[in-house]
Write a protein that holds these residues in place. Structure first.
Motif, short mmCIF file in Angstrom:
data_model
loop_
_atom_site.label_atom_id
_atom_site.label_comp_id
_atom_site.label_asym_id
_atom_site.label_seq_id
_atom_site.Cartn_x
_atom_site.Cartn_y
_atom_site.Cartn_z
N PHE A 40 0.85 -1.18 0.00
CA PHE A 40 0.00 0.00 0.00
C PHE A 40 0.89 1.24 0.00
O PHE A 40 1.88 1.29 0.73
CB PHE A 40 -0.90 0.03 1.23
N VAL A 41 0.52 2.23 -0.81
CA VAL A 41 1.31 3.46 -0.89
C VAL A 41 0.82 4.42 0.20
O VAL A 41 -0.37 4.73 0.28
CB VAL A 41 1.19 4.10 -2.29
N ASP A 42 1.76 4.87 1.05
CA ASP A 42 1.43 5.83 2.10
C ASP A 42 0.92 7.11 1.47
O ASP A 42 1.34 7.50 0.38
CB ASP A 42 2.68 6.10 2.95
N GLN A 43 0.01 7.80 2.14
CA GLN A 43 -0.67 8.98 1.61
C GLN A 43 0.15 10.26 1.78
O GLN A 43 -0.40 11.31 2.10
CB GLN A 43 -2.03 9.13 2.27
N THR A 44 1.44 10.21 1.54
CA THR A 44 2.28 11.41 1.57
C THR A 44 2.12 12.16 0.25
O THR A 44 1.52 11.64 -0.70
CB THR A 44 3.75 11.03 1.77
N LYS A 45 2.69 13.34 0.18
CA LYS A 45 2.62 14.12 -1.06
C LYS A 45 3.21 13.32 -2.22
O LYS A 45 2.61 13.22 -3.29
CB LYS A 45 3.37 15.45 -0.89
N LYS A 46 4.37 12.71 -2.00
CA LYS A 46 5.03 11.93 -3.05
C LYS A 46 4.20 10.70 -3.40
O LYS A 46 4.08 10.32 -4.56
CB LYS A 46 6.43 11.53 -2.57
N GLY A 47 3.61 10.06 -2.40
CA GLY A 47 2.78 8.89 -2.65
C GLY A 47 1.54 9.21 -3.46
O GLY A 47 1.14 8.44 -4.34
N GLU A 66 5.05 -2.54 8.30
CA GLU A 66 3.91 -3.44 8.30
C GLU A 66 2.88 -2.90 9.27
O GLU A 66 3.22 -2.52 10.40
CB GLU A 66 4.37 -4.84 8.71
N ASP A 67 1.59 -2.85 8.85
CA ASP A 67 0.55 -2.36 9.76
C ASP A 67 0.04 -3.50 10.63
O ASP A 67 0.48 -4.65 10.53
CB ASP A 67 -0.57 -1.65 8.99
N GLU A 68 -0.92 -3.17 11.50
CA GLU A 68 -1.43 -4.16 12.45
C GLU A 68 -2.16 -5.32 11.79
O GLU A 68 -2.34 -6.38 12.39
CB GLU A 68 -2.34 -3.48 13.48
N ASP A 69 -2.57 -5.16 10.52
CA ASP A 69 -3.25 -6.23 9.79
C ASP A 69 -2.29 -7.06 8.94
O ASP A 69 -2.72 -7.94 8.20
CB ASP A 69 -4.34 -5.65 8.89
N GLY A 70 -1.00 -6.74 9.02
CA GLY A 70 -0.01 -7.49 8.24
C GLY A 70 0.21 -6.98 6.83
O GLY A 70 0.88 -7.62 6.03
N ASN A 71 -0.36 -5.81 6.51
CA ASN A 71 -0.18 -5.21 5.19
C ASN A 71 1.14 -4.44 5.15
O ASN A 71 1.49 -3.76 6.11
CB ASN A 71 -1.32 -4.24 4.87
N PHE A 72 1.84 -4.54 4.02
CA PHE A 72 3.04 -3.74 3.83
C PHE A 72 2.64 -2.36 3.31
O PHE A 72 1.81 -2.24 2.42
CB PHE A 72 4.00 -4.39 2.83
N ILE A 73 3.25 -1.32 3.89
CA ILE A 73 3.00 0.06 3.47
C ILE A 73 4.35 0.68 3.14
O ILE A 73 5.30 0.56 3.91
CB ILE A 73 2.30 0.86 4.58
N ILE A 74 4.43 1.33 1.98
CA ILE A 74 5.67 1.99 1.58
C ILE A 74 5.47 3.49 1.56
O ILE A 74 4.49 3.99 1.00
CB ILE A 74 6.20 1.46 0.22
N GLU A 75 6.38 4.20 2.22
CA GLU A 75 6.41 5.66 2.17
C GLU A 75 7.37 6.04 1.05
O GLU A 75 8.57 5.80 1.15
CB GLU A 75 6.87 6.25 3.49
N VAL A 76 6.85 6.59 -0.02
CA VAL A 76 7.61 6.83 -1.24
C VAL A 76 8.58 8.00 -1.06
O VAL A 76 8.17 9.10 -0.70
CB VAL A 76 6.66 7.11 -2.44
N ASN A 77 9.85 7.74 -1.32
CA ASN A 77 10.86 8.80 -1.35
C ASN A 77 11.14 9.23 -2.78
O ASN A 77 11.34 10.40 -3.05
CB ASN A 77 12.15 8.36 -0.67
N GLU A 78 11.17 8.24 -3.68
CA GLU A 78 11.36 8.54 -5.10
C GLU A 78 10.79 7.40 -5.92
O GLU A 78 10.62 6.28 -5.43
CB GLU A 78 12.82 8.79 -5.44
N TYR A 79 10.46 7.71 -7.17
CA TYR A 79 9.90 6.69 -8.06
C TYR A 79 10.26 7.02 -9.50
O TYR A 79 10.62 8.15 -9.82
CB TYR A 79 8.38 6.59 -7.90
N GLY A 80 10.14 6.02 -10.34
CA GLY A 80 10.34 6.21 -11.77
C GLY A 80 9.52 5.21 -12.55
O GLY A 80 9.30 4.08 -12.09
N LEU A 81 9.03 5.62 -13.70
CA LEU A 81 8.29 4.70 -14.55
C LEU A 81 9.27 3.77 -15.24
O LEU A 81 10.37 4.16 -15.61
CB LEU A 81 7.49 5.47 -15.60
N ILE A 82 8.86 2.52 -15.40
CA ILE A 82 9.72 1.53 -16.06
C ILE A 82 9.24 1.34 -17.49
O ILE A 82 8.09 1.24 -17.75
CB ILE A 82 9.68 0.17 -15.31
#
Length: 82
Positions: A40-47, A66-82
């Motif tokens: 799951f993408v964290d709801q930051t400006k970058k996300g 990892e949240d309390e339900d076992g979901n992985f959450i990533i706080e985006v620092n940078e990204y690029g299209l592949i």
């Protein structure tokens, strides 16, 4: 690719919608990897920038937790299209 919680990680995958508002606009996305894992993408400006790239393949670097339900959450620092 396995990630360490809280560590800076890089993942690649397709951006998929996971939440919508009352007008059917996408409000939250996740990244689905080739290993069928979802981050799951964290709801930051970058996300929130990733809302413009639904169904696109991306490589994302950020902090994973990892949240309390076992979901992985990533706080985006940078990204690029592949």
């Amino acid at each position: 690719m396995k990630e360490k919680k809280g560590a800076e990680s890089t993942i690649a995958g397709i951006i998929i919608p996971i939440d919508w508002d009352d007008y059917d606009d996408v409000t939250r996305v996740a990244i689905q990897t080739s290993e069928e894992e979802e981050y799951f993408v964290d709801q930051t400006k970058k996300g929130k920038e990733l809302l413009d790239f639904i169904e696109e393949e991306v490589e994302v670097t950020g902090s994973v937790r990892e949240d309390e339900d076992g979901n992985f959450i990533i706080e985006v620092n940078e990204y690029g299209l592949i």
